[in-house]
Write an enzyme that holds these catalytic residues in place. Structure first.
Site, PDB file in Angstrom:
ATOM      1  N   ILE A  14       0.838  -1.207   0.000  1.00  0.00           N
ATOM      2  CA  ILE A  14       0.000   0.000   0.000  1.00  0.00           C
ATOM      3  C   ILE A  14       0.866   1.249   0.000  1.00  0.00           C
ATOM      4  O   ILE A  14       0.507   2.266  -0.615  1.00  0.00           O
ATOM      5  CB  ILE A  14      -0.981  -0.006   1.195  1.00  0.00           C
ATOM      6  CG1 ILE A  14      -2.008   1.126   1.060  1.00  0.00           C
ATOM      7  CG2 ILE A  14      -0.233   0.095   2.517  1.00  0.00           C
ATOM      8  CD1 ILE A  14      -2.917   0.997  -0.131  1.00  0.00           C
ATOM      9  N   ASP A  62     -11.134  -5.999   6.435  1.00  0.00           N
ATOM     10  CA  ASP A  62     -10.124  -5.024   6.020  1.00  0.00           C
ATOM     11  C   ASP A  62     -10.572  -4.281   4.763  1.00  0.00           C
ATOM     12  O   ASP A  62     -10.549  -3.050   4.746  1.00  0.00           O
ATOM     13  CB  ASP A  62      -8.780  -5.722   5.801  1.00  0.00           C
ATOM     14  CG  ASP A  62      -7.706  -4.764   5.336  1.00  0.00           C
ATOM     15  OD1 ASP A  62      -7.126  -4.082   6.182  1.00  0.00           O
ATOM     16  OD2 ASP A  62      -7.452  -4.698   4.116  1.00  0.00           O
ATOM     17  N   LYS A 105      -5.868   3.032   7.188  1.00  0.00           N
ATOM     18  CA  LYS A 105      -7.040   2.328   7.706  1.00  0.00           C
ATOM     19  C   LYS A 105      -6.749   0.822   7.794  1.00  0.00           C
ATOM     20  O   LYS A 105      -5.922   0.329   7.026  1.00  0.00           O
ATOM     21  CB  LYS A 105      -8.270   2.609   6.830  1.00  0.00           C
ATOM     22  CG  LYS A 105      -8.165   2.031   5.405  1.00  0.00           C
ATOM     23  CD  LYS A 105      -8.625   0.590   5.336  1.00  0.00           C
ATOM     24  CE  LYS A 105      -8.211  -0.074   4.072  1.00  0.00           C
ATOM     25  NZ  LYS A 105      -8.452  -1.528   4.087  1.00  0.00           N
ATOM     26  N   SER A 124      11.528   0.899   7.751  1.00  0.00           N
ATOM     27  CA  SER A 124      11.024  -0.416   7.360  1.00  0.00           C
ATOM     28  C   SER A 124      12.113  -1.446   7.609  1.00  0.00           C
ATOM     29  O   SER A 124      13.307  -1.138   7.504  1.00  0.00           O
ATOM     30  CB  SER A 124      10.632  -0.422   5.876  1.00  0.00           C
ATOM     31  OG  SER A 124      10.236  -1.718   5.466  1.00  0.00           O
ATOM     32  N   ARG A 125      11.711  -2.671   7.917  1.00  0.00           N
ATOM     33  CA  ARG A 125      12.693  -3.726   8.116  1.00  0.00           C
ATOM     34  C   ARG A 125      13.399  -4.087   6.814  1.00  0.00           C
ATOM     35  O   ARG A 125      14.539  -4.516   6.827  1.00  0.00           O
ATOM     36  CB  ARG A 125      12.023  -4.969   8.694  1.00  0.00           C
ATOM     37  CG  ARG A 125      11.575  -4.820  10.140  1.00  0.00           C
ATOM     38  CD  ARG A 125      10.874  -6.059  10.631  1.00  0.00           C
ATOM     39  NE  ARG A 125       9.661  -6.331   9.867  1.00  0.00           N
ATOM     40  CZ  ARG A 125       8.875  -7.389  10.082  1.00  0.00           C
ATOM     41  NH1 ARG A 125       9.182  -8.258  11.034  1.00  0.00           N
ATOM     42  NH2 ARG A 125       7.781  -7.568   9.365  1.00  0.00           N
TER      43      ARG A 125
END
Length: 304
Positions: free
Chosen positions: A13, A167, A89, A35-36
């Protein structure tokens, strides 16, 4: 000058929607990611959120694109550090989490924005204006898509807190709660759980006002995101997730606007400028009610 912002969680996303919106934004300058493993070309990258907060106190806003399960801890740290926070969201795993974040944002004097991207679809504002003052006799939501296409290999959606088919379904509920002239509440629900998963893959929700929603994550072929509302004057319909508006089957001309995610970031900029927060949990209330009232049905196991 554009405000500095960091994007946390560089997954599908973020790459598909958040990064393009920020790169085109006149309000925001994407100066860092956390971020990993994911990165954005040309943008400073971090892999430890605590270290990032300590190293970059000059970045005053953070957009969280992580799955809902870890999001509370990240948001709590960011707000406590005096940063403005935008939430993808759904805004959290539970209503209590988001209430706690809203209270913390108020205490710290920073903005918290629980965003609902589908409310920014081209037809939503026009549908809301048309329905204002009209009686609603009933309606239906058909929200059916292929989880393998939109969440490929993302097992978190089927873990506790991932919400399963809710979701995408919460996108429909975010539109419904925005456009209806009077609120409704859930009266019954049926939830279909794969035998090997913790969240539903399909659901039927019944509301007051003769409204029904059907969500399904097993859709193959054409995807469907439709909302139809019946009034004494006409039937109004939002198609393609709110991108198209029809009245009694006739397509309506729409102002396309900047797009859903550019509109979200413009809204975030406005909230920060005014020193306000926006945390509307109405869509998530319906999901929580469905989990409370829902009759559970076991269905075939699911694997990506």
């Amino acid at each position: 000058m554009p405000r500095k912002i960091a994007l946390v969680g560089i997954g599908k996303i973020a790459r598909d929607s958040h990064v393009p919106a920020l790169q085109a934004s006149p309000d925001w300058d994407l100066v860092a990611t956390v971020s990993r493993s994911g990165k954005v070309e040309g943008v400073e990258a971090h892999d430890d959120f605590d270290a990032f907060l300590a190293a970059r106190p000059d970045i005053g806003a953070i957009s969280l694109c992580l799955p809902p399960q870890p999001r509370f801890d990240y948001a709590q740290k960011a707000l406590s550090a005096g940063r403005h926070v935008m939430l993808e969201k759904p805004p959290g795993q539970t209503l209590a989490e988001v209430h706690a974040l809203a209270a913390l944002a108020a205490t710290r004097g920073v903005t918290l924005y629980a965003s609902w991207h589908s409310r920014m679809a081209a037809g939503v504002a026009a549908a809301k204006a048309w329905l204002a003052g009209r009686a609603v006799r009933g309606g239906r939501i058909i929200w059916k898509e292929d989880v393998r296409k939109w969440h490929p290999g993302q097992d978190w959606v089927f873990e506790p807190g991932g919400m399963g088919v809710m979701d995408p379904g919460i996108n429909a509920l975010s539109i419904l709660t925005e456009i209806l002239p009077e609120p409704v509440h859930l009266t019954a629900a049926t939830l279909e759980f794969p035998e090997n998963r913790h969240t539903p893959i399909a659901a039927t929700l019944d509301f007051t006002g003769n409204l029904r929603a059907e969500f399904d994550w097993r859709q193959e072929g054409p995807q469907r995101w439709d909302i139809e509302i019946d009034t004494p004057q006409a039937r109004i319909a939002l198609r393609d997730g709110g991108a198209r508006l029809e009245i009694d089957g006739a397509a309506q001309a729409l102002d396309e606007g900047p797009g859903e995610y550019p509109a979200l970031y413009a809204r975030m900029a406005d909230l920060v400028a005014r020193g306000d927060s926006e945390v509307d949990l109405a869509p998530m209330v319906h999901v929580a009610d469905a989990m409370t009232l829902g009759r559970r049905i076991a269905v075939a196991p699911f694997a990506f």
